[in-house]
Design a protein around this motif. Structure first.
Motif, PDB file in Angstrom:
ATOM      1  N   PHE A  40       0.860  -1.182   0.000  1.00 14.31           N
ATOM      2  CA  PHE A  40       0.000   0.000   0.000  1.00 14.31           C
ATOM      3  C   PHE A  40       0.893   1.228   0.000  1.00 14.31           C
ATOM      4  O   PHE A  40       2.091   1.161   0.296  1.00 14.31           O
ATOM      5  CB  PHE A  40      -0.940   0.009   1.214  1.00 14.31           C
ATOM      6  CG  PHE A  40      -0.241   0.280   2.523  1.00 14.31           C
ATOM      7  CD1 PHE A  40      -0.183   1.565   3.047  1.00 14.31           C
ATOM      8  CD2 PHE A  40       0.352  -0.755   3.243  1.00 14.31           C
ATOM      9  CE1 PHE A  40       0.462   1.823   4.253  1.00 14.31           C
ATOM     10  CE2 PHE A  40       1.004  -0.505   4.447  1.00 14.31           C
ATOM     11  CZ  PHE A  40       1.056   0.791   4.949  1.00 14.31           C
ATOM     12  N   HIS A  41       0.290   2.357  -0.331  1.00  9.36           N
ATOM     13  CA  HIS A  41       1.059   3.606  -0.392  1.00  9.36           C
ATOM     14  C   HIS A  41       0.128   4.745  -0.004  1.00  9.36           C
ATOM     15  O   HIS A  41      -0.973   4.865  -0.548  1.00  9.36           O
ATOM     16  CB  HIS A  41       1.594   3.830  -1.810  1.00  9.36           C
ATOM     17  CG  HIS A  41       2.449   5.046  -1.958  1.00  9.36           C
ATOM     18  ND1 HIS A  41       3.662   5.194  -1.322  1.00  9.36           N
ATOM     19  CD2 HIS A  41       2.269   6.180  -2.679  1.00  9.36           C
ATOM     20  CE1 HIS A  41       4.191   6.365  -1.646  1.00  9.36           C
ATOM     21  NE2 HIS A  41       3.354   6.982  -2.457  1.00  9.36           N
ATOM     22  N   THR A  42       0.560   5.580   0.943  1.00 16.56           N
ATOM     23  CA  THR A  42      -0.291   6.677   1.415  1.00 16.56           C
ATOM     24  C   THR A  42       0.196   8.033   0.931  1.00 16.56           C
ATOM     25  O   THR A  42      -0.290   9.064   1.394  1.00 16.56           O
ATOM     26  CB  THR A  42      -0.347   6.680   2.956  1.00 16.56           C
ATOM     27  OG1 THR A  42       0.974   6.577   3.482  1.00 16.56           O
ATOM     28  CG2 THR A  42      -1.196   5.541   3.461  1.00 16.56           C
ATOM     29  N   GLY A  43       1.138   8.056   0.008  1.00 19.42           N
ATOM     30  CA  GLY A  43       1.586   9.332  -0.535  1.00 19.42           C
ATOM     31  C   GLY A  43       3.008   9.654  -0.142  1.00 19.42           C
ATOM     32  O   GLY A  43       3.640   8.962   0.660  1.00 19.42           O
ATOM     33  N   SER A  44       3.519  10.737  -0.699  1.00 22.25           N
ATOM     34  CA  SER A  44       4.893  11.168  -0.448  1.00 22.25           C
ATOM     35  C   SER A  44       4.897  12.313   0.558  1.00 22.25           C
ATOM     36  O   SER A  44       3.941  13.082   0.660  1.00 22.25           O
ATOM     37  CB  SER A  44       5.529  11.629  -1.763  1.00 22.25           C
ATOM     38  OG  SER A  44       6.873  11.974  -1.586  1.00 22.25           O
ATOM     39  N   GLN A  45       5.992  12.418   1.333  1.00 24.47           N
ATOM     40  CA  GLN A  45       6.176  13.549   2.260  1.00 24.47           C
ATOM     41  C   GLN A  45       4.955  13.713   3.176  1.00 24.47           C
ATOM     42  O   GLN A  45       4.282  14.738   3.191  1.00 24.47           O
ATOM     43  CB  GLN A  45       6.448  14.839   1.476  1.00 24.47           C
ATOM     44  CG  GLN A  45       6.704  16.089   2.314  1.00 24.47           C
ATOM     45  CD  GLN A  45       7.965  16.014   3.149  1.00 24.47           C
ATOM     46  OE1 GLN A  45       8.854  15.248   2.863  1.00 24.47           O
ATOM     47  NE2 GLN A  45       8.066  16.829   4.200  1.00 24.47           N
ATOM     48  N   ILE A  46       4.679  12.676   3.967  1.00 21.51           N
ATOM     49  CA  ILE A  46       3.556  12.726   4.904  1.00 21.51           C
ATOM     50  C   ILE A  46       4.022  13.414   6.181  1.00 21.51           C
ATOM     51  O   ILE A  46       4.895  12.892   6.886  1.00 21.51           O
ATOM     52  CB  ILE A  46       3.027  11.322   5.210  1.00 21.51           C
ATOM     53  CG1 ILE A  46       2.501  10.677   3.924  1.00 21.51           C
ATOM     54  CG2 ILE A  46       1.933  11.375   6.268  1.00 21.51           C
ATOM     55  CD1 ILE A  46       2.060   9.255   4.086  1.00 21.51           C
ATOM     56  N   PRO A  47       3.472  14.576   6.528  1.00 17.93           N
ATOM     57  CA  PRO A  47       3.984  15.338   7.665  1.00 17.93           C
ATOM     58  C   PRO A  47       3.476  14.866   9.019  1.00 17.93           C
ATOM     59  O   PRO A  47       4.096  15.152  10.041  1.00 17.93           O
ATOM     60  CB  PRO A  47       3.501  16.768   7.376  1.00 17.93           C
ATOM     61  CG  PRO A  47       2.250  16.580   6.582  1.00 17.93           C
ATOM     62  CD  PRO A  47       2.455  15.338   5.767  1.00 17.93           C
ATOM     63  N   ASP A  48       2.345  14.159   9.052  1.00 20.35           N
ATOM     64  CA  ASP A  48       1.701  13.805  10.316  1.00 20.35           C
ATOM     65  C   ASP A  48       1.781  12.300  10.547  1.00 20.35           C
ATOM     66  O   ASP A  48       1.271  11.510   9.744  1.00 20.35           O
ATOM     67  CB  ASP A  48       0.241  14.268  10.294  1.00 20.35           C
ATOM     68  CG  ASP A  48      -0.420  14.168  11.657  1.00 20.35           C
ATOM     69  OD1 ASP A  48       0.184  13.605  12.586  1.00 20.35           O
ATOM     70  OD2 ASP A  48      -1.561  14.662  11.790  1.00 20.35           O
ATOM     71  N   ILE A  49       2.375  11.882  11.654  1.00 22.45           N
ATOM     72  CA  ILE A  49       2.558  10.462  11.940  1.00 22.45           C
ATOM     73  C   ILE A  49       1.218   9.761  12.112  1.00 22.45           C
ATOM     74  O   ILE A  49       1.105   8.555  11.862  1.00 22.45           O
ATOM     75  CB  ILE A  49       3.430  10.280  13.210  1.00 22.45           C
ATOM     76  CG1 ILE A  49       3.845   8.818  13.393  1.00 22.45           C
ATOM     77  CG2 ILE A  49       2.711  10.802  14.440  1.00 22.45           C
ATOM     78  CD1 ILE A  49       4.729   8.288  12.285  1.00 22.45           C
ATOM     79  N   ARG A  50       0.175  10.497  12.497  1.00 19.92           N
ATOM     80  CA  ARG A  50      -1.129   9.857  12.680  1.00 19.92           C
ATOM     81  C   ARG A  50      -1.681   9.327  11.364  1.00 19.92           C
ATOM     82  O   ARG A  50      -2.375   8.296  11.342  1.00 19.92           O
ATOM     83  CB  ARG A  50      -2.112  10.856  13.305  1.00 19.92           C
ATOM     84  CG  ARG A  50      -1.786  11.231  14.749  1.00 19.92           C
ATOM     85  CD  ARG A  50      -2.710  12.312  15.260  1.00 19.92           C
ATOM     86  NE  ARG A  50      -2.556  13.549  14.493  1.00 19.92           N
ATOM     87  CZ  ARG A  50      -3.283  14.647  14.732  1.00 19.92           C
ATOM     88  NH1 ARG A  50      -4.196  14.655  15.688  1.00 19.92           N
ATOM     89  NH2 ARG A  50      -3.084  15.737  13.998  1.00 19.92           N
ATOM     90  N   THR A  51      -1.395  10.000  10.272  1.00 15.22           N
ATOM     91  CA  THR A  51      -1.815   9.523   8.949  1.00 15.22           C
ATOM     92  C   THR A  51      -1.177   8.174   8.647  1.00 15.22           C
ATOM     93  O   THR A  51      -1.828   7.257   8.127  1.00 15.22           O
ATOM     94  CB  THR A  51      -1.421  10.545   7.872  1.00 15.22           C
ATOM     95  OG1 THR A  51      -2.015  11.800   8.172  1.00 15.22           O
ATOM     96  CG2 THR A  51      -1.862  10.083   6.497  1.00 15.22           C
ATOM     97  N   ILE A  52       0.088   8.055   8.970  1.00 14.81           N
ATOM     98  CA  ILE A  52       0.814   6.801   8.736  1.00 14.81           C
ATOM     99  C   ILE A  52       0.248   5.693   9.606  1.00 14.81           C
ATOM    100  O   ILE A  52       0.049   4.552   9.153  1.00 14.81           O
ATOM    101  CB  ILE A  52       2.313   7.013   9.000  1.00 14.81           C
ATOM    102  CG1 ILE A  52       2.888   8.015   7.984  1.00 14.81           C
ATOM    103  CG2 ILE A  52       3.065   5.691   8.956  1.00 14.81           C
ATOM    104  CD1 ILE A  52       4.306   8.448   8.280  1.00 14.81           C
ATOM    105  N   LYS A  53      -0.042   5.990  10.863  1.00 18.41           N
ATOM    106  CA  LYS A  53      -0.574   4.978  11.776  1.00 18.41           C
ATOM    107  C   LYS A  53      -1.917   4.450  11.291  1.00 18.41           C
ATOM    108  O   LYS A  53      -2.169   3.231  11.326  1.00 18.41           O
ATOM    109  CB  LYS A  53      -0.717   5.563  13.178  1.00 18.41           C
ATOM    110  CG  LYS A  53       0.591   5.831  13.901  1.00 18.41           C
ATOM    111  CD  LYS A  53       0.311   6.421  15.277  1.00 18.41           C
ATOM    112  CE  LYS A  53       1.589   6.709  16.037  1.00 18.41           C
ATOM    113  NZ  LYS A  53       1.323   7.277  17.372  1.00 18.41           N
TER     114      LYS A  53
END
Length: 642
Positions: free
Chosen positions: A255-268
């Motif tokens: 899966f891939h959620t995008g590049s340069q994700i600034p917020d760790i909550r998005t990754i979690k």
């Protein structure tokens, strides 16, 4: 005090208490530098390529070339790759995670030979931290030629029959290829070619998550992404594998959620959802074994440690801990074996290694010099009104004075357009207006509330530093996506900078400038630089962290092409402590013209024929012109050094 006496008082002056610490604070070097940059006692910018005590004074590197030059620090590439590997190794130990970690470098981030050689050559095979991720046939061809040993080749992107055929052939030869299915239509090609070669490599499936990314690349994730299979398609994919007897081939979820994700909550959030997918597939009887968490690991370009999209509110080490912890938690709940983890953190690896050096060629400033003869009481009324605003700063507040000055300037321009004002008077009006604006701006106090309109005088009053480079070629993400990059002078950092400046390039385009700088404000339109010394040394400015995507996204706007390039690596046995090689000089004019479908020889011949049409032209003059014409075709596209 007369107006003439006040000329110098309007110029900013440096402070005697200025220190190196002040420079590091102003330009944010300690915040964004990640232990990779510092300033020496002489006020010169230093780079620490391996983030240790070994340093290189960047300006010393310029003796072998001239700006603009892109400097690649190979040790920084290796440092970032090893740092990522160590972060995951520590997280795996801490969480007692049973799987392993593999880093994959996406070739789309930077496919240039010098970068890939640094990442994939001269490593101990057991210690090598990188595998390959490719998204096109050209990238696959590069990866196959560089591949050694047990490193994975992850095949992403939309695939045609030729792409799939090449991947299957490579797998049959023994290369550890994983074909990741992005859309159902690819499966027919995969099945057809696997029957031709009587071989099928490991398969992966990219899933569309409900969880969205964040920032400029949010659209590359979520349900509307153009990549991956939705839930219904995943079920059809699984049924097809079972029908074809290929259950054992599905080994990876991606899966891939995008590049340069600034917020760790998005990754979690994405990790939790993707881990549920992984466990469900495992429970359905597929062997799995690998989970590719994609990219997204950000770079803190501005050092603010915030959710601003040019920053990040987490560290690389925290990212690794959260990836490991969240996957482990979901797998524990479902009693599924923990997968080996793969990440595609190309930006974090490649971004910091490249540093662009540009040279200031000239400076354009607003003129506040008064014309002789316009300081007397016999001057035109509009001049006397502006002088009244300038001479009496305490009569009205600053905003009123600014509005009044603008009104008088507008009246003067209207009179000029109607033919009632001569050129000399218009020049005097402009000079007085800018003198008033400078005086107002010089009284602003950051500690007190000030209308935004007064602060925006910064951009109006700033000096333009015309630098020998192209924004479109060297930092296209700034032009296209408003990406911030750290910018800092290479010298005179022991002197207080007193000039509000904005950096403009040499393209004939109004977008050819750096319009947003690091600082406390959300949008800083100017940068403090040093007053240029008449006949002094060249004034260099550096743009850091340009190693990810900028090389491949660049454009040849105005036919300005690749800059000079330098490869640098530490060498403890060398007298200087490093080696530097200029191995890729700037593109010549002939190179760029060829891309525009003009051959240099053809142009020279056309030039000769053009001159033949001029009667009585001196032969020596003709030959001299053709020789210079030919020389300029061989020259670099950028301005020649001063």
């Amino acid at each position: 005090m007369s107006i003439d006496d006040r000329t110098e008082s309007l110029e900013p002056s440096g402070s005697q208490s200025w220190s190196i610490d002040d420079a590091e604070s102003l330009y944010g070097i300690k915040r964004w530098g990640q232990k990779l940059f510092s300033v020496d006692a002489d006020g010169s910018l230093l780079v620490h390529p391996a983030a240790d005590d070994r340093t290189i004074r960047i300006r010393d590197l310029l003796s072998g070339t001239h700006a603009p030059v892109l400097i690649r620090f190979h040790d920084t590439l290796k440092h970032q790759a090893h740092r990522l590997k160590r972060a995951f190794a520590k997280a795996i130990r801490t969480e007692k995670y049973s799987g392993s970690y593999y880093a994959a470098f996406p070739l789309k981030v930077n496919p240039y030979k010098e970068v890939l050689n640094a990442l994939f050559s001269n490593w101990d095979e057991d210690d090598h931290p990188m595998s390959f991720e490719v998204g096109s046939k050209p990238e696959l061809l590069i990866a196959l030629s560089l591949h050694r040993g047990k490193r994975f080749i992850l095949c992403n992107g939309f695939k045609d029959r030729g792409y799939i055929d090449l991947a299957i052939r490579a797998s049959k030869l023994g290369k550890p290829v994983i074909l990741i299915v992005e859309r159902m239509s690819e499966m027919q090609y995969i099945l057809d070619q696997s029957k031709v070669h009587e071989h099928l490599p490991m398969l992966g499936v990219r899933v569309k998550l409900y969880s969205y990314g964040e920032g400029k690349w949010a659209s590359s994730s979520g349900e509307n992404s153009k990549f991956g299979l939705n839930t219904m398609e995943v079920m059809k994919f699984c049924e097809l594998l079972k029908t074809e007897g290929l259950t054992e081939q599905l080994r990876l979820l991606h899966f891939h959620t995008g590049s340069q994700i600034p917020d760790i909550r998005t990754i979690k959030r994405a990790l939790v959802e993707a881990s549920q997918f992984y466990c469900q597939l495992s429970s359905m009887g597929f062997p799995m074994g690998y989970m590719d968490v994609g990219g997204g690991l950000a770079i803190d370009y501005d050092g603010s440690r915030t959710r601003e999209w040019s920053s990040m509110n987490y560290t690389m080490e925290q990212y690794a801990r959260d990836v490991v912890f969240n996957i482990k938690e979901i797998c524990f709940t479902h009693k599924v074996a923990e997968p080996n983890i793969i990440s595609e953190s190309g930006r974090a690896i490649a971004g910091p290694h490249a540093f662009l050096v540009i040279e200031t060629m000239s400076v354009v400033a607003k003129s506040s010099e008064l014309l002789h003869g316009f300081v007397s009481h016999s001057a035109p009324r509009i001049i006397r009104d502006l002088r009244e605003i300038l001479d009496n700063p305490g009569r009205y507040n600053r905003l009123e004075r600014l509005y009044d000055a603008r009104q008088k300037r507008d009246e003067a321009f209207a009179l000029f357009n109607l033919g009632y004002l001569d050129l000399e008077t218009r020049a005097a009006v402009e000079s007085l207006f800018w003198r008033i604006c400078m005086e107002i701006h010089g009284t602003l106090d950051e500690s007190k509330f000030t209308p935004e309109e007064l602060w925006t005088l910064d951009r109006s009053l700033c000096e333009q530093f015309i630098c020998n480079f192209s924004v479109f070629q060297s930092i296209p993400d700034h032009w296209a996506l408003d990406q911030r990059f750290p910018i800092v002078p290479l010298q005179r950092l022991d002197e207080e900078p007193t000039v509000n400046a904005r950096i403009v390039d040499i393209t004939c385009d109004s977008d050819g400038e750096i319009h947003d700088y690091l600082g406390e404000l959300e949008h800083n339109q100017t940068l403090l630089l040093h007053k240029q010394k008449e006949g002094g040394d060249p004034y260099y400015v550096g743009v850091a962290f340009t190693g990810a995507y900028q090389d491949v996204l660049n454009t040849s706007h105005n036919l300005f092409d690749r800059t000079n390039e330098m490869q640098v690596w530490l060498d403890d046995e060398s007298e200087t402590g490093y080696q530097a090689v200029v191995n890729n000089d700037a593109s010549s004019v002939s190179d760029v013209l060829r891309n525009a479908q003009f051959e240099s020889g053809e142009l020279v011949e056309l030039m000769r024929k053009s001159l033949d049409s001029y009667e009585n032209l001196d032969d020596a003059l003709r030959a001299d012109f053709v020789e210079e014409y030919s020389r300029q075709i061989r020259n670099t596209t950028y301005l020649e050094p001063r």
